[in-house]
Scaffold this active site. Structure first.
Site, PDB file in Angstrom:
ATOM      1  N   SER A 146       0.869  -1.190   0.000  1.00 17.04           N
ATOM      2  CA  SER A 146       0.000   0.000   0.000  1.00 17.04           C
ATOM      3  C   SER A 146       0.892   1.223   0.000  1.00 17.04           C
ATOM      4  O   SER A 146       2.050   1.170   0.445  1.00 17.04           O
ATOM      5  CB  SER A 146      -0.860   0.010   1.259  1.00 17.04           C
ATOM      6  N   TYR A 161      -2.279  -0.437  10.370  1.00 18.19           N
ATOM      7  CA  TYR A 161      -2.328  -0.897   8.966  1.00 18.19           C
ATOM      8  C   TYR A 161      -1.047  -0.459   8.262  1.00 18.19           C
ATOM      9  O   TYR A 161      -0.388  -1.267   7.582  1.00 18.19           O
ATOM     10  CB  TYR A 161      -3.565  -0.296   8.284  1.00 18.19           C
TER      11      TYR A 161
HETATM   12  N1  LIG Z   1      -8.665  -0.690  -1.329  1.00 22.97           N
HETATM   13  C1  LIG Z   1      -7.625   0.109  -1.170  1.00 22.97           C
HETATM   14  O1  LIG Z   1      -7.755   1.356  -1.209  1.00 22.97           O
HETATM   15  C2  LIG Z   1      -6.242  -0.476  -1.018  1.00 22.97           C
HETATM   16  C3  LIG Z   1      -5.158   0.386  -1.128  1.00 22.97           C
HETATM   17  C4  LIG Z   1      -3.873  -0.124  -0.959  1.00 22.97           C
HETATM   18  C5  LIG Z   1      -3.672  -1.461  -0.712  1.00 22.97           C
HETATM   19  N2  LIG Z   1      -4.753  -2.297  -0.603  1.00 22.97           N
HETATM   20  C6  LIG Z   1      -4.475  -3.713  -0.324  1.00 22.97           C
HETATM   21  O2  LIG Z   1      -5.017  -4.511  -1.349  1.00 22.97           O
HETATM   22  C7  LIG Z   1      -5.338  -5.800  -0.848  1.00 22.97           C
HETATM   23  C8  LIG Z   1      -6.760  -6.159  -1.247  1.00 22.97           C
HETATM   24  O3  LIG Z   1      -7.652  -5.213  -0.704  1.00 22.97           O
HETATM   25  P1  LIG Z   1      -9.060  -4.840  -1.370  1.00 22.97           P
HETATM   26  O4  LIG Z   1      -9.111  -3.368  -1.437  1.00 22.97           O
HETATM   27  O5  LIG Z   1      -9.291  -5.631  -2.592  1.00 22.97           O
HETATM   28  O6  LIG Z   1     -10.017  -5.278  -0.158  1.00 22.97           O
HETATM   29  P2  LIG Z   1     -11.304  -6.228  -0.099  1.00 22.97           P
HETATM   30  O7  LIG Z   1     -12.203  -5.987  -1.244  1.00 22.97           O
HETATM   31  O8  LIG Z   1     -11.814  -6.042   1.279  1.00 22.97           O
HETATM   32  O9  LIG Z   1     -10.681  -7.695  -0.272  1.00 22.97           O
HETATM   33  C9  LIG Z   1      -9.940  -8.310   0.748  1.00 22.97           C
HETATM   34  C10 LIG Z   1      -9.804  -9.776   0.403  1.00 22.97           C
HETATM   35  O10 LIG Z   1      -9.013 -10.404   1.412  1.00 22.97           O
HETATM   36  C11 LIG Z   1      -9.668 -11.618   1.783  1.00 22.97           C
HETATM   37  N3  LIG Z   1      -9.318 -11.989   3.140  1.00 22.97           N
HETATM   38  C12 LIG Z   1      -9.341 -11.236   4.255  1.00 22.97           C
HETATM   39  N4  LIG Z   1      -8.991 -11.966   5.325  1.00 22.97           N
HETATM   40  C13 LIG Z   1      -8.744 -13.222   4.883  1.00 22.97           C
HETATM   41  C14 LIG Z   1      -8.375 -14.447   5.498  1.00 22.97           C
HETATM   42  N5  LIG Z   1      -8.160 -14.534   6.833  1.00 22.97           N
HETATM   43  N6  LIG Z   1      -8.226 -15.552   4.733  1.00 22.97           N
HETATM   44  C15 LIG Z   1      -8.432 -15.494   3.401  1.00 22.97           C
HETATM   45  N7  LIG Z   1      -8.786 -14.373   2.751  1.00 22.97           N
HETATM   46  C16 LIG Z   1      -8.955 -13.249   3.484  1.00 22.97           C
HETATM   47  C17 LIG Z   1     -11.156 -11.327   1.617  1.00 22.97           C
HETATM   48  O11 LIG Z   1     -11.869 -12.555   1.380  1.00 22.97           O
HETATM   49  P3  LIG Z   1     -12.856 -13.299   2.412  1.00 22.97           P
HETATM   50  O12 LIG Z   1     -13.444 -12.244   3.304  1.00 22.97           O
HETATM   51  O13 LIG Z   1     -13.856 -13.968   1.521  1.00 22.97           O
HETATM   52  O14 LIG Z   1     -11.984 -14.265   3.126  1.00 22.97           O
HETATM   53  C18 LIG Z   1     -11.144 -10.492   0.344  1.00 22.97           C
HETATM   54  O15 LIG Z   1     -11.165 -11.329  -0.797  1.00 22.97           O
HETATM   55  C19 LIG Z   1      -5.116  -5.736   0.670  1.00 22.97           C
HETATM   56  O16 LIG Z   1      -3.873  -6.300   0.990  1.00 22.97           O
HETATM   57  C20 LIG Z   1      -5.107  -4.237   0.950  1.00 22.97           C
HETATM   58  O17 LIG Z   1      -4.358  -3.921   2.093  1.00 22.97           O
HETATM   59  C21 LIG Z   1      -6.039  -1.846  -0.753  1.00 22.97           C
END
Ligand SMILES: NC(=O)c1ccc[n+]([C@@H]2O[C@H](COP(=O)([O-])OP(=O)(O)OC[C@H]3O[C@@H](n4cnc5c(N)ncnc54)[C@H](OP(=O)(O)O)[C@@H]3O)[C@@H](O)[C@H]2O)c1
Length: 248
Positions: A146, A161
């Site tokens: 991130s 985070y």
């Molecule tokens: N959105 C942003 O603005 C942003 C910015 C920078 C970085 N990121 C990073 O990008 C990545 C994805 O985030 P996103 O924005 O796509 O969020 P999201 O839509 O909330 O997706 C998160 C994913 O992680 C899975 N997950 C969470 N805990 C888990 C566990 N214990 N076991 C297996 N799967 C798990 C969830 O699946 P289940 O709940 O079905 O298990 C879901 O598929 C993360 O690492 C986040 O830190 C996001």
């Protein structure tokens, strides 16, 4: 350049929504066999079906797995090898970001965040390298970090985070150095998004315009770029930010 990866196995964690879902669809479109990991089985089944119906060159197969459980991770990698073959690509994408001030944070939530954003990356990376080493001529690990893994003064509510993503960046550099020192042909890339529209950012992005946030597909493009680069090139770090500013 993506042709050399056709029919190879890519594991994508957190593929049931957002960035992981977009990466799984993109890699399947490019011809890879994608093992999609998450806890929500219904989402994985829908993803599997939609990719099949889209006529993608490759496929997605869903595996329910809690990546914070080392035994779940070990079992799922064994199953993936049996079903699809040895792993060539791992995308460590699963992550959580419950927000709270550090001084009054619920420590159970803090532990879940550390387990998901850091410890799970260690166990998936260990399992993937064990699968890649004996079988793969070439491997690639992508860690989804991130922009908060690069900022030195994050807001308090995002402090832990940000700390997990700083840790992920250091772990990535160290793992890459170790792989290089051992002359193991496994590349490692960190991709650091700014604000992305997803379940994680729902609530923030609702009042913003595209350009103040980017799309999950934009992050998938960067992942595909790093993977498709020539095998003598390691794209080490990619930052992907929205073009415009926003206020929380
Ligand atoms: N959105 C942003 O603005 C942003 C910015 C920078 C970085 N990121 C990073 O990008 C990545 C994805 O985030 P996103 O924005 O796509 O969020 P999201 O839509 O909330 O997706 C998160 C994913 O992680 C899975 N997950 C969470 N805990 C888990 C566990 N214990 N076991 C297996 N799967 C798990 C969830 O699946 P289940 O709940 O079905 O298990 C879901 O598929 C993360 O690492 C986040 O830190 C996001």
């Amino acid at each position: 350049m993506m042709d050399r990866w056709v029919d190879k196995v890519a594991v994508v964690t957190g593929a049931s929504s957002g960035i992981g879902d977009a990466i799984a669809r993109r890699l399947a479109k490019d011809g890879l066999k994608v093992a999609a990991l998450a806890r929500r089985a219904d989402r994985l089944q829908a993803l599997e079906r939609e990719v099949k119906e889209s006529g993608a060159r490759g496929l997605v197969k869903g595996y329910t797995c809690d990546v914070t459980s080392e035994s779940d991770v070990d079992a799922v990698f064994k199953k993936i090898e049996k079903d699809l073959g040895p792993v060539h690509i791992l995308v460590n994408n699963a992550g959580v970001s419950p927000q709270a001030n550090l001084t009054d944070m619920d420590l159970a939530n803090a532990k879940v965040m550390i387990d998901t954003n850091i410890t799970a990356v260690l166990s998936c990376t260990k399992a993937a390298i064990a699968s890649m080493k004996p079988n793969a001529a070439e491997g690639h690990i992508i860690n989804i970090s991130s922009i908060y893994g690069h900022l030195n003064q994050p807001m308090s509510i995002i402090g832990l985070y940000s700390a997990t993503k700083h840790a992920l960046n250091i772990l990535s550099v160290t793992t890459r150095s170790q792989l290089k020192a051992e002359n193991i042909p496994i590349r490692l890339t960190t991709v650091s998004p700014g604000l992305v529209k997803s379940e994680m950012s729902a609530g923030f992005v609702d009042h913003l315009k595209l350009g103040q946030y980017v799309l999950a597909e934009d992050i998938a493009d960067s992942v595909a770029f790093a993977i498709a680069s020539p095998s003598h090139v390691n794209i080490s770090d990619i930052r992907v930010e929205p073009v415009s500013d926003f206020k929380y």
